[in-house]
Write a protein that holds these residues in place. Structure first.
Motif, short mmCIF file in Angstrom:
data_model
loop_
_atom_site.label_atom_id
_atom_site.label_comp_id
_atom_site.label_asym_id
_atom_site.label_seq_id
_atom_site.Cartn_x
_atom_site.Cartn_y
_atom_site.Cartn_z
N UNK A 46 47.35 39.95 41.57
CA UNK A 46 46.83 39.32 42.79
C UNK A 46 47.00 40.23 44.00
N UNK A 47 48.17 40.85 44.13
CA UNK A 47 48.44 41.73 45.27
C UNK A 47 47.51 42.94 45.25
N UNK A 62 40.29 44.73 40.50
CA UNK A 62 39.44 43.55 40.68
C UNK A 62 39.75 42.59 39.53
N UNK A 63 40.84 41.86 39.68
CA UNK A 63 41.28 40.91 38.65
C UNK A 63 41.03 39.50 39.19
N UNK A 64 40.27 38.67 38.46
CA UNK A 64 40.02 37.30 38.93
C UNK A 64 41.34 36.54 39.12
N UNK A 65 41.43 35.82 40.24
CA UNK A 65 42.66 35.08 40.52
C UNK A 65 42.91 33.98 39.49
N UNK A 66 41.83 33.40 38.97
CA UNK A 66 42.02 32.35 37.95
C UNK A 66 42.68 32.93 36.70
N UNK A 67 42.28 34.15 36.35
CA UNK A 67 42.88 34.83 35.18
C UNK A 67 44.37 35.10 35.43
N UNK A 68 44.68 35.59 36.63
CA UNK A 68 46.08 35.84 36.99
C UNK A 68 46.89 34.55 36.96
N UNK A 69 46.28 33.44 37.44
CA UNK A 69 46.98 32.15 37.46
C UNK A 69 47.30 31.67 36.06
#
Length: 432
Positions: free
Chosen positions: A35-36, A44-51
């Motif tokens: 996210x950071x 460019x990593x989707x936030x939903x994937x990180x969550x």
């Protein structure tokens, strides 16, 4: 596998499980970093994937922690922790963000810490299967970001070529990991086999000392045999209920159980006329009896150091503090609460339980239900609440043990009582 080896390997599972727990929790840092770095424009990593990865790590940690709190589920926790780690790598590998396929090797090598072939084989097969799935998923999109390979591969041929290469690597990883786990297991088992005879000899010597005490006191010999078992089951139940799990590992419980043999060793210095008196004690008799914890401490301080000295300290603590009370009204020092060592607090419960449900010269045995009622009334007075809870949870086990003890001892009890009565009568005639 001998009992000592089994104790070691069980304790090792518990220790490694804690390491894996921390590793899983640490994995939650990765999606935070995603996210950071995405916010900074680096990735460019989707936030939903990180969550998803973050909540997976937290959930896996909490579930593994719950499994590892109880001895009965620690082996399940072992498998869960290893597989959860492999799945974490899988969640990273299915996305064409970072290349982590070879990171699957970490899972089989991590499993080597358990010194267990089965978990190593299981983890390797799981990691390999997950890697195959990840490669297949990546094959659908990987060529779109690998321009140099577009002319050479189709998704199908890329998947096959990658699978062959990684499979060869995995074979070597598997052979190395399996060899490490197998040889480590055998080496440790051999060391414990060499030490087991020495430990057995020590236990026999301690048991002999307790038997000598039994020849001095009509009931103490049996009492220490009984309380040895009660200490073990109460301590084990405490751990199962989630209390003192950082202290009550298998080795410590074994030391408590063995040291219980010696908790009344100070009674060797109590006159037989007091120890084996028929009827209730006078105030003077009671004062004499109350000296046995101090006498026990003095005796055990002279005991040669056994191993690293932990047993010696536990034996001293048990002998000296098993008549202390949670509210501070016990003796010899009036210790209160956690000022009393845990070994002494557990020993006190085992000691009182056996005194209540066993026959003495001055009383008939209480029933187990009557004894439990007394424990309930003594919560936060004589006993720590969690120890009362554990003792109550052991009621059936204690009752079964007490019944077995009575059957074993019934044949000799009558003869022993008659002998001591004749002894006291002859002494009275002699004094007259």
């Amino acid at each position: 596998m001998n009992d000592t080896s089994e104790l070691f390997f069980n304790e090792n599972i518990r220790s490694v499980n804690k390491v894996v727990e921390i590793l899983i929790l640490t994995c939650a840092v990765v999606p935070v970093a995603f996210c950071i770095l995405t916010l900074c424009g680096i990735w460019r990593v989707p936030h939903t994937y990180s969550a998803v990865i973050f909540f997976y790590s937290i959930f896996s940690f909490l579930f593994a922690h719950d499994l590892n709190k109880f001895q009965k589920t620690q082996k399940v926790g072992m498998y869960f922790g290893i597989i959860a780690t492999a799945v974490f790598v899988e969640l990273l590998a299915v996305k064409n963000i970072i290349s982590v396929n070879i990171t699957y090797a970490a899972v089989p090598f991590l499993s080597c810490l358990y010194f267990n072939k089965k978990i190593t084989i299981t983890s390797t097969i799981t990691a390999f299967g997950l890697m195959v799935i990840a490669l297949f998923i990546r094959s659908k999109t990987v060529l779109t970001v690998m321009a140099t390979d577009v002319q050479v591969h189709t998704p199908h041929t890329w998947f096959i070529s990658s699978l062959v290469g990684y499979s060869v690597e995995f074979l070597f990883i598997f052979l190395i990991a399996l060899t490490m786990a197998n040889r480590s297991h055998k080496a440790i088992e051999l060391l414990h086999t060499q030490n087991v005879n020495l430990k057995n000899t020590q236990d026999m010597i301690i048991g002999f000392v307790a038997s000598c005490l039994g020849s001095h006191d009509l009931f103490t010999g049996r009492h220490v045999q009984h309380t040895k078992h009660y200490v073990r089951i109460i301590a084990t139940k405490l751990r199962e209920l989630g209390y003192y799990t950082d202290i009550l590992d298998d080795e410590t419980i074994h030391l408590y159980e063995t040291a219980a043999f010696l908790h009344d060793i100070g009674k060797i210095h109590i006159p037989e006329g007091v120890l084996n008196k028929i009827g209730k004690f006078t105030e003077e008799d009671y004062k004499v009896m109350k000296t046995h914890p101090v006498e026990g401490k003095r005796l055990l301080e002279q005991l040669p150091k056994i191993g690293d000295g932990r047993f010696n300290q536990i034996a001293i603590d048990m002998a000296f503090t098993h008549h202390e009370k949670w509210d501070g009204t016990g003796y010899p020092r009036g210790l209160k609460g956690e000022e009393i060592p845990l070994s002494g607090r557990i020993m006190a419960a085992a000691d009182v339980m056996d005194a209540l449900i066993s026959k003495r010269l001055y009383k008939e045995p209480f029933t187990i239900n009557e004894a439990i009622d007394i424990f309930n009334e003594s919560t936060e007075k004589q006993f720590e609440p969690c120890i009362v809870e554990a003792t109550k949870a052991c009621q059936t086990e204690i009752e079964e043990l007490a019944r077995a003890f009575k059957m074993q001892e019934a044949e000799t009890e009558k003869e022993e009582v008659e002998w001591w009565e004749n002894y006291h009568n002859s002494m009275k005639k002699f004094d007259a």
